[in-house]
Design a protein around this motif. Sequence first.
Motif, PDB file in Angstrom:
ATOM      1  N   GLU A 278       0.682  -1.201  -0.160  1.00  0.00           N
ATOM      2  CA  GLU A 278      -0.068  -0.111   0.092  1.00  0.00           C
ATOM      3  C   GLU A 278       0.799   1.223   0.162  1.00  0.00           C
ATOM      4  O   GLU A 278       1.768   1.345   0.667  1.00  0.00           O
ATOM      5  CB  GLU A 278      -0.816  -0.063   1.052  1.00  0.00           C
ATOM      6  N   ILE A 279       0.737   2.183  -0.900  1.00  0.00           N
ATOM      7  CA  ILE A 279       1.706   3.395  -1.121  1.00  0.00           C
ATOM      8  C   ILE A 279       0.870   4.797  -0.971  1.00  0.00           C
ATOM      9  O   ILE A 279      -0.132   4.617  -1.644  1.00  0.00           O
ATOM     10  CB  ILE A 279       2.224   3.229  -2.382  1.00  0.00           C
ATOM     11  N   ASN A 280       1.196   5.441  -0.030  1.00  0.00           N
ATOM     12  CA  ASN A 280       0.715   6.263   0.433  1.00  0.00           C
ATOM     13  C   ASN A 280       1.203   7.753   0.351  1.00  0.00           C
ATOM     14  O   ASN A 280       2.526   7.614   0.635  1.00  0.00           O
ATOM     15  CB  ASN A 280       0.064   6.255   1.796  1.00  0.00           C
ATOM     16  N   PHE A 281       0.750   8.976   0.459  1.00  0.00           N
ATOM     17  CA  PHE A 281       1.788  10.221   0.313  1.00  0.00           C
ATOM     18  C   PHE A 281       1.206  10.861   1.893  1.00  0.00           C
ATOM     19  O   PHE A 281      -0.001  11.078   2.000  1.00  0.00           O
ATOM     20  CB  PHE A 281       1.453  11.106  -0.676  1.00  0.00           C
ATOM     21  N   ASN A 282       2.293  10.843   2.498  1.00  0.00           N
ATOM     22  CA  ASN A 282       2.152  11.333   4.075  1.00  0.00           C
ATOM     23  C   ASN A 282       2.950  12.275   4.538  1.00  0.00           C
ATOM     24  O   ASN A 282       4.301  12.044   4.472  1.00  0.00           O
ATOM     25  CB  ASN A 282       1.969  10.083   4.834  1.00  0.00           C
ATOM     26  N   ASN A 283       2.922  13.634   4.933  1.00  0.00           N
ATOM     27  CA  ASN A 283       4.017  14.409   5.264  1.00  0.00           C
ATOM     28  C   ASN A 283       4.233  14.425   6.609  1.00  0.00           C
ATOM     29  O   ASN A 283       5.156  15.184   7.257  1.00  0.00           O
ATOM     30  CB  ASN A 283       3.805  15.922   4.875  1.00  0.00           C
TER      31      ASN A 283
ATOM     32  N   ASN B 277       3.962  11.078   9.081  1.00  0.00           N
ATOM     33  CA  ASN B 277       4.481   9.895   9.268  1.00  0.00           C
ATOM     34  C   ASN B 277       5.031   9.176   8.184  1.00  0.00           C
ATOM     35  O   ASN B 277       4.159   8.658   7.252  1.00  0.00           O
ATOM     36  CB  ASN B 277       3.438   8.877  10.268  1.00  0.00           C
ATOM     37  N   TYR B 278       6.248   9.188   7.763  1.00  0.00           N
ATOM     38  CA  TYR B 278       6.666   8.776   6.526  1.00  0.00           C
ATOM     39  C   TYR B 278       7.591   7.896   6.312  1.00  0.00           C
ATOM     40  O   TYR B 278       8.902   7.762   7.520  1.00  0.00           O
ATOM     41  CB  TYR B 278       6.992   9.942   5.425  1.00  0.00           C
TER      42      TYR B 278
ATOM     43  N   GLU C 192      15.727  10.143   0.335  1.00  0.00           N
ATOM     44  CA  GLU C 192      16.174   9.501   1.378  1.00  0.00           C
ATOM     45  C   GLU C 192      15.223   8.930   2.021  1.00  0.00           C
ATOM     46  O   GLU C 192      13.828   8.874   2.186  1.00  0.00           O
ATOM     47  CB  GLU C 192      16.636  10.852   2.555  1.00  0.00           C
ATOM     48  N   ASP C 193      15.684   7.643   2.924  1.00  0.00           N
ATOM     49  CA  ASP C 193      14.852   6.982   3.988  1.00  0.00           C
ATOM     50  C   ASP C 193      15.666   6.931   5.379  1.00  0.00           C
ATOM     51  O   ASP C 193      16.715   7.774   5.460  1.00  0.00           O
ATOM     52  CB  ASP C 193      14.380   5.653   3.410  1.00  0.00           C
ATOM     53  N   GLU C 194      15.383   6.129   6.212  1.00  0.00           N
ATOM     54  CA  GLU C 194      15.929   6.014   7.522  1.00  0.00           C
ATOM     55  C   GLU C 194      17.425   5.760   7.323  1.00  0.00           C
ATOM     56  O   GLU C 194      18.140   6.005   8.121  1.00  0.00           O
ATOM     57  CB  GLU C 194      15.403   4.915   8.274  1.00  0.00           C
ATOM     58  N   PHE C 195      17.816   5.031   6.281  1.00  0.00           N
ATOM     59  CA  PHE C 195      19.346   4.271   6.256  1.00  0.00           C
ATOM     60  C   PHE C 195      20.146   4.881   5.148  1.00  0.00           C
ATOM     61  O   PHE C 195      21.331   5.035   5.027  1.00  0.00           O
ATOM     62  CB  PHE C 195      19.330   3.001   6.130  1.00  0.00           C
ATOM     63  N   LEU C 196      19.406   5.633   4.037  1.00  0.00           N
ATOM     64  CA  LEU C 196      20.086   5.870   2.869  1.00  0.00           C
ATOM     65  C   LEU C 196      19.636   7.217   2.486  1.00  0.00           C
ATOM     66  O   LEU C 196      18.323   7.544   2.344  1.00  0.00           O
ATOM     67  CB  LEU C 196      19.718   4.663   1.794  1.00  0.00           C
ATOM     68  N   LYS C 197      20.435   8.151   2.017  1.00  0.00           N
ATOM     69  CA  LYS C 197      20.295   9.556   1.309  1.00  0.00           C
ATOM     70  C   LYS C 197      21.020   9.595   0.092  1.00  0.00           C
ATOM     71  O   LYS C 197      22.278   9.598   0.031  1.00  0.00           O
ATOM     72  CB  LYS C 197      20.562  10.662   2.449  1.00  0.00           C
ATOM     73  N   GLU C 198      20.376   9.946  -0.989  1.00  0.00           N
ATOM     74  CA  GLU C 198      21.155  10.103  -2.339  1.00  0.00           C
ATOM     75  C   GLU C 198      20.525  11.423  -3.032  1.00  0.00           C
ATOM     76  O   GLU C 198      19.561  11.785  -3.074  1.00  0.00           O
ATOM     77  CB  GLU C 198      20.738   8.748  -2.995  1.00  0.00           C
ATOM     78  N   GLU C 199      21.671  12.022  -3.749  1.00  0.00           N
ATOM     79  CA  GLU C 199      21.199  13.254  -4.732  1.00  0.00           C
ATOM     80  C   GLU C 199      21.524  12.806  -5.894  1.00  0.00           C
ATOM     81  O   GLU C 199      22.697  12.318  -6.267  1.00  0.00           O
ATOM     82  CB  GLU C 199      22.100  14.297  -4.156  1.00  0.00           C
TER      83      GLU C 199
END
Length: 472
Positions: free
Chosen positions: A28-33, A35-36, A50-57
């Motif tokens: 299930e894919i939601n857009f939530n500003n 809790n994300y 980015e997520d909890e472990f990874l950030k990329e530009e």
Amino acid sequence: MTINIKLKNINYRYEIYQMFNLFYPLSEINFNNVNYNYKISLEKNGIIIEDEFLKEEYINDKNINEKGNLKKSIYSFLNKKTGKIFPWGTLVGIRPSKIALSMLIKGKSEEEIVDYFTRNYFTDKEKAKLCIRIAKMEIKMVNKDKNKISLYIGMPFCPTRCLYCSFASNPITKCKKMVQPYLRSLVEEFEGISKYIEKKGLKVQTVYFGGGTPTSVNDEEFEYIMKKIYNKFIYGNNIEEFTVECGRPDSLSYKKFKVMKRYKVDRISINPQTMNDDTLKLVGRNHTVKDVIEKYNMARKLGFNNINMDIIVGLPKEGLTHVKNTCREILKLNPDSITVHGMSIKRGSDLYKKLELTHTNHNELMEMYKETVKLAEDLLMEPYYMYRQKNMKGNMENIGYSHKNKHCIYNIQMIEEKQTIIAMGADAVSKVVFLDENRLERVPNVKDVIEYNKRVDEMIKRKIEALEELYN
């Protein structure tokens, strides 16, 4: 699994959903500003994910639009996170060969076309080359005359409803009383459309009788409707192809094959989908592998020399061993063409309600598709048409292979959308093509059989009104 995504300076929710759904198809894919799990930011020169472990530009490619750069960035991020690779990359369009065909017509070289696919979509080079092979086949055949049309006729009944099906396919055992009223309504639509074709002097190139399963009705009903099709659209018209999608072996009989020969059918499909009895039982097909072989051999003995067989990759609980067995058995039969479908999990199907049956290891799925490519090579067949669907396992393609001069003309015209196709029957969708304007108008018939019977006059009128814009 639920995925929540926070967006900054971005409006492309549908495209973002497509990319996440590609890597996490059952989530299930939601857009939530608030809790994300993921945050995606559109900055001046690029995109930050980015997520909890990874950030990329990711720096934008100036030769690609904002939407394309966004999809490529998300694909790269999720590829790094999951290790999954999809041969079509970010390309989710249902007719990729149209891109190659358009570029060939514009005079682009094969190298330029391959570069376009790889640069814009991360498409695998072999898939890009496949598009070119198919486009080269289609460029010789794709329609250029607005007065040349094809006809589609739909039979919305089947012996049973397959687990994965979302089409109008009412189980014949429960709907016998609906058949004859439906056939009468269908003939009424034949009358209206055949008069219009004659009045406008249109040339019918192909007739395709599909469904559902046209042969699911009894022998007498089948002969009745085949005679009507022949008299209204085949006799005296010198058409190039008349296909009946027999589909289910359990719907076929010696008498039906003889009827098809009598009324000049020159191409049929006998579709096992799998040559494994346990899978056939699981998905609700009321026949065995032995039935497939028996009906195929019967058709050959009666002189059918253009037989197609369909295979589905990714059926519930099937793995590489199952697909290898299916390919071995199909190779023994040596049909004139095969159509390989990827399993598409459609919301209208019973399979969607049983998602636990749909899981297949990604790497194994890729190997399963490779087996079907090898089958086509062993059968000495060439690819001739291709299309894709939403929610296909592995984001792959449906592809038709055939021996020389045994391709389905209707399939090519239908996929490339350069020819007007008049569709008759419940749930049939006509496509009116305006070649000069590069425009297409869809005219759908109602899906429900009872509603179709009540409103068939309306269906005829709506179609003729749409056609009049083209042929007035």
